[in-house]
Design a protein around this motif. Structure first.
Motif: not given
Length: 189
Positions: A83-84, A90-106, A113-116
């Protein structure tokens, strides 16, 4: 009434007439808007250790329209819950970013650890995100202010801040000089 008294009375009326009040109101409103924008876009994020980003796409509609300013601050990854809203690379260490909602943590079978994540307006999940990609959790958002944030680069922002500070200092010097001159005129009477 002497000519000098009439002139002084006219000057006093000009300082308190309708046009004077309109000018004062507009100048105070402009000052307040500039200070509020500086606080929202620069001061508060800097003091809070946060970063301001601009929403460029409609993937987070209806809550975060394109052009919204989202301010994200780093958090302990264990605090991130379903919900956060988070910003990630998008690629670790690269400047391009995305803002989305967490729908799963596992976790993977290996214990990593991975975030969906998924945009609120999207039908599919993003590729799984590793902790190193997470830039932070949404602190606050302001509609339309992202357009201003995108239009002003880092160097321009620095110059605009100094310009605003200089303008405020000049404004205060003019107001101080005006008050000093008015005070001298009253003493000379």
């Amino acid at each position: 009434m002497s000519a000098r008294s009439r002139a002084e009375l006219r000057i006093e009326r000009e300082k308190t007439g309708m046009l004077w009040w309109v000018g004062q109101t507009i100048s105070w409103l402009a000052l307040f808007v500039v200070l509020a924008l500086l606080a929202i876009m620069v001061l508060i994020p800097r003091l809070g250790g946060a970063t301001a980003y601009t929403v460029l796409t409609g993937s987070m509609r209806p809550d975060y329209q394109p052009g919204s300013l989202v301010v994200v601050r780093p958090v302990d990854l264990n605090e991130i819950q379903v919900g956060d809203v988070v910003t990630y690379q998008l690629v670790s260490g690269e400047p391009e970013v995305v803002t989305h909602r967490v729908v799963g943590v596992g976790n993977t079978l290996g214990g990593e650890q991975r975030f969906i994540l998924r945009g609120d307006a999207n039908n599919t999940n993003d590729a799984p995100v590793v902790p190193e990609q997470i830039r932070g959790k949404l602190w606050y958002a302001v509609p339309l202010l992202g357009f201003v944030n995108s239009a002003i680069s880092g160097q321009q922002r620095t110059w605009l801040i100094w310009l605003a500070v200089g303008g405020l200092l000049c404004y205060s010097a003019v107001m101080l000089a005006g008050a000093w001159c008015d005070n001298r005129r009253k003493v000379e009477k």
